[in-house]
Design a protein around this motif. Sequence first.
Motif, short mmCIF file in Angstrom:
data_model
loop_
_atom_site.label_atom_id
_atom_site.label_comp_id
_atom_site.label_asym_id
_atom_site.label_seq_id
_atom_site.Cartn_x
_atom_site.Cartn_y
_atom_site.Cartn_z
N PRO A 1 -1.70 -3.47 -2.92
CA PRO A 1 -2.26 -2.22 -2.40
C PRO A 1 -2.50 -1.20 -3.50
O PRO A 1 -1.67 -1.04 -4.40
N GLY A 2 -3.62 -0.50 -3.43
CA GLY A 2 -3.93 0.56 -4.37
C GLY A 2 -3.54 1.92 -3.84
O GLY A 2 -3.25 2.08 -2.64
N ASN A 3 -3.56 2.92 -4.69
CA ASN A 3 -3.24 4.29 -4.27
C ASN A 3 -4.24 4.83 -3.25
O ASN A 3 -3.93 5.76 -2.50
N ASP A 4 -5.44 4.25 -3.23
CA ASP A 4 -6.46 4.70 -2.28
C ASP A 4 -6.41 3.92 -0.97
O ASP A 4 -7.28 4.08 -0.11
N GLY A 5 -5.42 3.05 -0.82
CA GLY A 5 -5.29 2.29 0.42
C GLY A 5 -6.04 0.97 0.42
O GLY A 5 -5.89 0.17 1.36
N GLN A 6 -6.82 0.71 -0.62
CA GLN A 6 -7.58 -0.52 -0.72
C GLN A 6 -6.90 -1.47 -1.71
O GLN A 6 -6.20 -1.04 -2.62
N PRO A 7 -7.11 -2.79 -1.55
CA PRO A 7 -6.52 -3.75 -2.49
C PRO A 7 -7.06 -3.53 -3.91
O PRO A 7 -8.21 -3.13 -4.09
N ILE A 8 -6.21 -3.80 -4.88
CA ILE A 8 -6.60 -3.66 -6.28
C ILE A 8 -5.96 -4.77 -7.07
O ILE A 8 -4.91 -5.30 -6.68
N GLN A 9 -6.58 -5.15 -8.17
CA GLN A 9 -6.07 -6.27 -8.95
C GLN A 9 -5.11 -5.81 -10.05
O GLN A 9 -5.33 -4.78 -10.68
N THR A 10 -4.07 -6.61 -10.24
CA THR A 10 -3.09 -6.33 -11.28
C THR A 10 -2.69 -7.65 -11.95
O THR A 10 -3.10 -8.72 -11.52
#
Length: 661
Positions: A425-434
């Motif tokens: 989860p990203g800070n904007d509520g959308q998935p993000i890659q790490t």
Amino acid sequence: MSGKRAKKVLTKPKAATINNGSSIFQANVNILKKRYPEIFELIDKLPPDNPFEMRSSSNKMPNLWFPGSGFYYYDTVDPMKDSGEQIQALQLKNTRLALFLGMGLAYEVFYYLQNTAPQQRTNNVLILERDPYIFRAALKTVDITQLLEHPDIHFIVGIEQENLFVRFMSYLKEDSKFRLLLAMKPVYHTSSLRLHKDYYLKALQMFREAATHMILDFGNDPEDSLIGVENMLANLGEIVSNPGINLLNGKFHNKPGIVVATGPSLNKNKHLLKGLEDKALIIAVDASLRIMIDMGVKPHLVTSLERMMPTVKLLEGFTEKEVEDVYLAACPVVRPEMYQAYPGPRIIVYRNFDHFRWLNIDKGILNIKASAGNMAFKVAEALGCNPIILLGQDLAFSRDGYTHASGTTYGENQNTVNQTILEIPGNDGQPIQTTRTWFSFLKAYEVDVANYQGDCINCTEGGAYIPGTTVMPFAQAIDKFINEEIIPGQVIKNAVQEFTSQQAQQDIEQTLNLIDNTIADLEEIIDNCRKGIEIYENYKEILEQALSDVETLNEIRSRIDSMETEMLAPKKACQQQHQTFQLFFAHIFQSFAIKFEMGLYAVAEKYDDYDQARVEVLIQQIRWYAVIGKLAGICVQALQKAHKALNDMGTNSSCIEELKK
């Protein structure tokens, strides 16, 4: 089996007392309130209605009926027999740590402890129950006071999935239970999975992640730890000649602190740092210092803890004027070249490693995790900052694929080719890659934030979500939290003046004596390892035969105890040198020792005959003696070199004054 005295196997509980009215509930609650006050509070606040009905089975034992799903938790004829069949169907083997995924009315727990735990040689039981209503039903139905009171049985009830990681970390840390990871097995009744399958499967994954994360905290290999200790010894001159972070403890109580990292989102709001230098304590990670100096903002502290040469480049090329008031708050496991390259003042920050306790020069120990960003957070916490504001702590790729902010020393698109890519989860509520590495930093933050008593405001406008933080734009955080002058630079200068060169001279003399004593102890450890190898050689042939030949195994069964005592005696002699073995030496070999012990706990998985497993454990002890003896020899050489350098410094008092400048 590890050579350390193994924990006692769990004792059998008395048979369960069932359906004895309100007296059972009150007895359970009295213990619950004392041992698990959080669970008591949760149960006490539950509405009276249940999502199930209590019904009797054919043999009069209470059962749970779920009308919404149309099923009974247990078999309707004999719930206890059903519980036994469920446990047997799991075909458990070598369950040293039993993780119960749900507990129902505790029938399966009692069956396991009475019938299965002794054969499995179970040391610890963790009972995880998602549904507090079911747990309350168990409290009203079965006398579980002996389970609630047992020191090796632990309950986690009604915890939301996102909070489990921190709970598991806390549980596994106590008594180093994470060493049992390879001998951990999930135990469950299929009804618990029917009710909360996704929760329990995710919990099992998080449990393993927590154990793995904790193991990584102790290092990946002895050579890496050895580099850190060798660097520490090479940095003894810096340690004795500079003030410690302990002089700043609490100096910024309830004052805002800003942690500046180098995630790609820093590009969006770094300009807002200008003008905050006198209103908030600003702590930069080493990689962000170049960005800040180039834009005309001086942080008050810069953190660094990496042990390898590439980090040195992050602090090269600054003039004395540029960093005259920027204190390098490094952990002295960094390369000595970093101190040589950096022209600014220093503050010593110890990581929570025992070799700093061995040194016995108090500079302040912080429980620092994996990255310079994690370190900056712990420094801000120790200094009393509240809130702590995170900036550029993306811990993820930007949406357009960048790894770092522009202006960093190694560029904004650094190599991650060999990294495992995850989606979170990203800070904007959308998935993000790490990456797996960044994810480990994030989990470290999650634990630190959970234990922090103040507010952590994540102003990283992008990046991965760190559980427990409040996400907020940096401009809004400035308006809300940063509104008065506190002049951090002056506060730091005043505090570090308590350190004197006289203290440095005393510390040099004390450390020279300590090094002499430690060398003598290590030489004794080396000698004990030689003895251990000699004893192993005497038994090698018969032990290897016993591993593959039943007749030979039968011949030596009665001698295994005495052989074990003889073969492990030199190992125990090594461990008795507490000051040296535990405080100086353990950090170096602990990554090897942890994996070694984990492997020993798992040996029984391979054999149906426990004596056969014990034989293999004895055979494997040769590895312990060989590795420990070799590492001790390397340490002796490093200590001798450090002794010479420190002695030369002690006879030249001008060195101390020069370093102090």
